[in-house]
Motif scaffolding. Structure first.
Motif, PDB file in Angstrom:
ATOM      1  N   ARG A  52      60.821  40.767  46.745  1.00  0.00           N
ATOM      2  CA  ARG A  52      61.311  39.404  46.647  1.00  0.00           C
ATOM      3  C   ARG A  52      62.527  39.263  47.556  1.00  0.00           C
ATOM      4  NH1 ARG A  52      63.847  38.619  42.289  1.00  0.00           N
ATOM      5  NH2 ARG A  52      63.877  40.795  41.571  1.00  0.00           N
ATOM      6  N   HIS A  53      62.830  38.007  47.904  1.00  0.00           N
ATOM      7  CA  HIS A  53      64.032  37.723  48.692  1.00  0.00           C
ATOM      8  C   HIS A  53      64.810  36.601  48.016  1.00  0.00           C
ATOM      9  CE1 HIS A  53      61.917  40.047  51.672  1.00  0.00           C
ATOM     10  NE2 HIS A  53      60.987  39.136  51.801  1.00  0.00           N
ATOM     11  N   PRO A  54      66.130  36.606  48.131  1.00  0.00           N
ATOM     12  CA  PRO A  54      66.928  35.521  47.545  1.00  0.00           C
ATOM     13  C   PRO A  54      66.932  34.248  48.379  1.00  0.00           C
ATOM     14  CG  PRO A  54      68.361  37.116  48.589  1.00  0.00           C
ATOM     15  CD  PRO A  54      66.971  37.682  48.681  1.00  0.00           C
ATOM     16  N   VAL A  55      66.237  34.265  49.508  1.00  0.00           N
ATOM     17  CA  VAL A  55      66.184  33.104  50.395  1.00  0.00           C
ATOM     18  C   VAL A  55      64.727  32.832  50.768  1.00  0.00           C
ATOM     19  CG1 VAL A  55      68.477  33.518  51.341  1.00  0.00           C
ATOM     20  CG2 VAL A  55      66.497  34.547  52.460  1.00  0.00           C
ATOM     21  N   VAL A  56      64.502  31.707  51.419  1.00  0.00           N
ATOM     22  CA  VAL A  56      63.164  31.342  51.899  1.00  0.00           C
ATOM     23  C   VAL A  56      62.715  32.308  52.986  1.00  0.00           C
ATOM     24  CG1 VAL A  56      61.896  29.614  53.233  1.00  0.00           C
ATOM     25  CG2 VAL A  56      63.381  28.895  51.348  1.00  0.00           C
ATOM     26  N   GLU A  57      61.445  32.692  52.935  1.00  0.00           N
ATOM     27  CA  GLU A  57      60.800  33.380  54.054  1.00  0.00           C
ATOM     28  C   GLU A  57      59.680  32.485  54.565  1.00  0.00           C
ATOM     29  OE1 GLU A  57      58.754  37.625  55.412  1.00  0.00           O
ATOM     30  OE2 GLU A  57      59.049  37.201  53.277  1.00  0.00           O
ATOM     31  N   GLU A  58      59.669  32.283  55.877  1.00  0.00           N
ATOM     32  CA  GLU A  58      58.667  31.443  56.537  1.00  0.00           C
ATOM     33  C   GLU A  58      58.064  32.252  57.669  1.00  0.00           C
ATOM     34  OE1 GLU A  58      58.487  26.949  58.465  1.00  0.00           O
ATOM     35  OE2 GLU A  58      60.359  28.076  58.590  1.00  0.00           O
ATOM     36  N   ALA A  59      56.741  32.174  57.866  1.00  0.00           N
ATOM     37  CA  ALA A  59      56.130  32.979  58.919  1.00  0.00           C
ATOM     38  C   ALA A  59      54.885  32.304  59.471  1.00  0.00           C
ATOM     39  CB  ALA A  59      55.786  34.375  58.397  1.00  0.00           C
ATOM     40  N   TYR A  60      54.594  32.631  60.721  1.00  0.00           N
ATOM     41  CA  TYR A  60      53.403  32.145  61.430  1.00  0.00           C
ATOM     42  C   TYR A  60      52.830  33.337  62.187  1.00  0.00           C
ATOM     43  CZ  TYR A  60      50.528  29.304  64.619  1.00  0.00           C
ATOM     44  OH  TYR A  60      49.490  28.755  65.327  1.00  0.00           O
ATOM     45  N   VAL A  61      51.561  33.640  61.986  1.00  0.00           N
ATOM     46  CA  VAL A  61      50.926  34.773  62.657  1.00  0.00           C
ATOM     47  C   VAL A  61      50.546  34.358  64.073  1.00  0.00           C
ATOM     48  CG1 VAL A  61      49.003  36.395  62.643  1.00  0.00           C
ATOM     49  CG2 VAL A  61      50.088  35.736  60.483  1.00  0.00           C
ATOM     50  N   VAL A  62      51.082  35.070  65.046  1.00  0.00           N
ATOM     51  CA  VAL A  62      50.835  34.771  66.455  1.00  0.00           C
ATOM     52  C   VAL A  62      49.616  35.532  66.968  1.00  0.00           C
ATOM     53  CG1 VAL A  62      51.824  34.892  68.778  1.00  0.00           C
ATOM     54  CG2 VAL A  62      53.282  34.310  66.829  1.00  0.00           C
ATOM     55  N   PRO A  64      59.222  30.177  48.908  1.00  0.00           N
ATOM     56  CA  PRO A  64      60.546  29.919  48.336  1.00  0.00           C
ATOM     57  C   PRO A  64      61.211  31.202  47.847  1.00  0.00           C
ATOM     58  CG  PRO A  64      58.927  28.342  47.516  1.00  0.00           C
ATOM     59  CD  PRO A  64      58.159  29.422  48.222  1.00  0.00           C
ATOM     60  N   PRO A  65      62.506  31.132  47.557  1.00  0.00           N
ATOM     61  CA  PRO A  65      63.221  32.325  47.076  1.00  0.00           C
ATOM     62  C   PRO A  65      62.626  32.853  45.767  1.00  0.00           C
ATOM     63  CG  PRO A  65      64.769  30.600  47.700  1.00  0.00           C
ATOM     64  CD  PRO A  65      63.412  29.983  47.733  1.00  0.00           C
ATOM     65  N   GLY A  66      62.678  34.183  45.621  1.00  0.00           N
ATOM     66  CA  GLY A  66      62.320  34.814  44.359  1.00  0.00           C
ATOM     67  C   GLY A  66      60.847  35.023  44.116  1.00  0.00           C
ATOM     68  N   ILE A  67      59.975  34.689  45.079  1.00  0.00           N
ATOM     69  CA  ILE A  67      58.530  34.856  44.904  1.00  0.00           C
ATOM     70  C   ILE A  67      58.147  36.298  45.236  1.00  0.00           C
ATOM     71  CG2 ILE A  67      56.244  34.131  45.652  1.00  0.00           C
ATOM     72  CD1 ILE A  67      57.694  31.959  44.139  1.00  0.00           C
ATOM     73  N   ALA A  68      57.542  37.001  44.280  1.00  0.00           N
ATOM     74  CA  ALA A  68      57.078  38.369  44.534  1.00  0.00           C
ATOM     75  C   ALA A  68      55.888  38.339  45.491  1.00  0.00           C
ATOM     76  CB  ALA A  68      56.695  39.044  43.224  1.00  0.00           C
ATOM     77  N   HIS A  69      55.836  39.286  46.431  1.00  0.00           N
ATOM     78  CA  HIS A  69      54.741  39.321  47.393  1.00  0.00           C
ATOM     79  C   HIS A  69      54.496  40.755  47.854  1.00  0.00           C
ATOM     80  CE1 HIS A  69      58.547  38.592  49.497  1.00  0.00           C
ATOM     81  NE2 HIS A  69      58.046  39.287  50.518  1.00  0.00           N
ATOM     82  N   GLY A  70      53.288  40.967  48.340  1.00  0.00           N
ATOM     83  CA  GLY A  70      52.897  42.289  48.814  1.00  0.00           C
ATOM     84  C   GLY A  70      52.082  43.039  47.776  1.00  0.00           C
ATOM     85  N   PRO A  71      51.670  44.248  48.129  1.00  0.00           N
ATOM     86  CA  PRO A  71      51.884  44.920  49.416  1.00  0.00           C
ATOM     87  C   PRO A  71      50.971  44.376  50.520  1.00  0.00           C
ATOM     88  CG  PRO A  71      50.573  46.286  47.972  1.00  0.00           C
ATOM     89  CD  PRO A  71      50.966  45.100  47.160  1.00  0.00           C
ATOM     90  N   PHE A  72      51.286  44.763  51.771  1.00  0.00           N
ATOM     91  CA  PHE A  72      50.559  44.282  52.939  1.00  0.00           C
ATOM     92  C   PHE A  72      50.060  45.448  53.776  1.00  0.00           C
ATOM     93  CE2 PHE A  72      53.329  40.746  51.864  1.00  0.00           C
ATOM     94  CZ  PHE A  72      52.471  39.659  51.973  1.00  0.00           C
ATOM     95  N   GLY A  73      49.043  45.162  54.579  1.00  0.00           N
ATOM     96  CA  GLY A  73      48.514  46.141  55.519  1.00  0.00           C
ATOM     97  C   GLY A  73      47.806  45.431  56.656  1.00  0.00           C
TER      98      GLY A  73
END
Length: 285
Positions: free
Chosen positions: A191-201, A221-230
Motif C-alpha cells: 500500500r502507499h499513503p498517496v495516489v499511484e497512477e500508471a500507464y503501460v507504455v 487512491p491511497p491505502g489500496i492494497a495491490h500485488g503481487p505482480f509479474g
C-alpha cells in the motif's frame, strides 16, 4: 488530496476519442479521458493531434501540465518534443506557438481544469525550479538500483523524470524485466499513503486484476492494497505518485499470483460496462 474514483485498470483502447471542439485550433484535436476529479477539474488524458495541427498564442494554462510523447511529435515555441520526450510545465507557462506537422499522441496530466487564458503568463512558471521544460527520456540511463528487497523478483529499473523537493510527488518510467514472478508464485501486498497512477507504455504486466497491455491505465487512491505482480516478457510503464511522498507499506501475509488471472477490474459506475468487454491486445491507444 486528489479525489478521483479507483480505476484499476482500463485499457485506453476501450475508451472513446472525444473532440476538443471547433475554435480551439486550426484543426481539431482529440482526447481520451482516463480519469477526472470533478471537484477541481484535474484530469489525466490521452491527446491526439492530427497532422498539420497548429495553435497560436500567446496564452497560458491555469493548470500545471505534465506530458509524455508516445508517438509523433509536438513543437512548442521552437522546441520539438519527439516520441519519448517529457515535460512538466507549471501553471502560467506561456505558449506562443504550438504545432504538430506530422501528428502526435501524448499522455497529459493536469492538476486543475486545463483552461486556456489569452495572453502571456507573469513569468513565474518559467522561473519555477520545479519546472522540467524538456527531457529526452530515450537518452537517459536506467537506474537499476534495488530500493526495496520485496520487489527484487521484478528486477525494477527507473528513469526519474520529476521529483518535487517540497511535496515529494514523483514521476518516472518503470522497467520490469522479462520472466519475473514472485518466488513460489506468492507474495505480500503493498500500500502507499498517496495516489499511484500508471500507464503501460510497452510490454505487459500481470497482477490480481488481470494482465495490463500497452494502453492500460490505473488510478489507485491511497491505502489500496495491490500485488503481487509479474511479467512474462517485461514491461515499461509511466508511473506517478500524486499528493505526497511515495512509501511502500507491506502486508505480513501473502497473496497468490497467476499469469492467467482473469480481467477483474475495479471501475466507477460510468466505466463499469467495460468489465464485460473482452480486450485483445492490439494497438497501444
Amino acid at each position: 488530496m486528489p479525489n478521483r474514483p479507483h480505476i484499476e485498470f482500463v485499457q485506453a483502447q476501450m475508451l472513446p476519442w472525444r473532440r476538443l471542439g471547433p475554435g480551439l485550433a486550426r484543426t481539431d484535436a482529440e482526447y481520451k479521458l482516463l480519469s477526472h476529479d470533478v471537484a477541481t477539474g484535474a484530469c489525466s488524458v490521452l491527446m491526439r493531434y492530427p497532422p498539420g495541427w497548429t495553435r497560436e498564442g500567446p496564452e497560458h494554462l491555469g493548470a500545471a501540465e505534465e506530458f509524455y510523447v508516445l508517438d509523433g511529435g509536438l513543437e512548442v515555441d521552437g522546441r520539438v518534443y519527439a516520441a519519448d520526450c517529457y515535460a512538466f510545465l507549471p501553471a502560467g507557462w506561456t505558449r506562443h506557438h504550438m504545432a504538430s506537422p506530422a501528428g502526435c499522441v501524448l499522455l497529459a496530466f493536469f492538476d486543475a481544469e486545463p483552461v486556456l487564458h489569452a495572453g502571456a503568463g507573469d513569468g513565474r512558471a518559467e522561473a519555477d525550479p520545479a519546472a522540467v521544460p524538456f527531457q529526452n527520456v530515450l537518452h537517459m540511463a536506467w537506474d537499476m538500483t534495488l530500493n526495496d528487497p520485496k520487489l527484487r523478483h521484478l528486477g525494477i529499473g527507473r528513469k526519474d523524470l520529476r521529483r518535487d523537493p517540497v511535496t515529494g510527488e514523483r514521476t518516472f518510467l518503470s522497467l520490469i524485466l522479462p520472466q519475473s514472478e514472485p518466488p513460489g508464485r506468492r507474495g505480500p501486498t503493498e500500500r502507499h499513503p498517496v495516489v499511484e497512477e500508471a500507464y503501460v507504455v510497452a510490454g505487459s504486466l500481470t497482477g490480481p486484476h488481470g494482465t495490463m497491455h500497452p494502453g492500460a491505465y490505473f488510478w489507485r487512491p491511497p491505502g489500496i492494497a495491490h500485488g503481487p505482480f509479474g511479467s512474462r516478457w517485461g514491461a515499461v510503464s509511466l508511473v506517478r505518485f500524486v499528493g505526497g511522498r511515495h512509501v511502500n507499506l507491506w502486508s505480513t501475509d501473502e497473496a497468490p499470483f497467476a499469469f492467467d488471472a482473469p480481467y477483474a477490474p475495479v471501475l466507477p459506475p460510468d466505466l463499469a460496462h467495460l468489465a464485460l468487454v473482452p480486450y485483445v491486445a492490439a494497438a497501444a491507444w
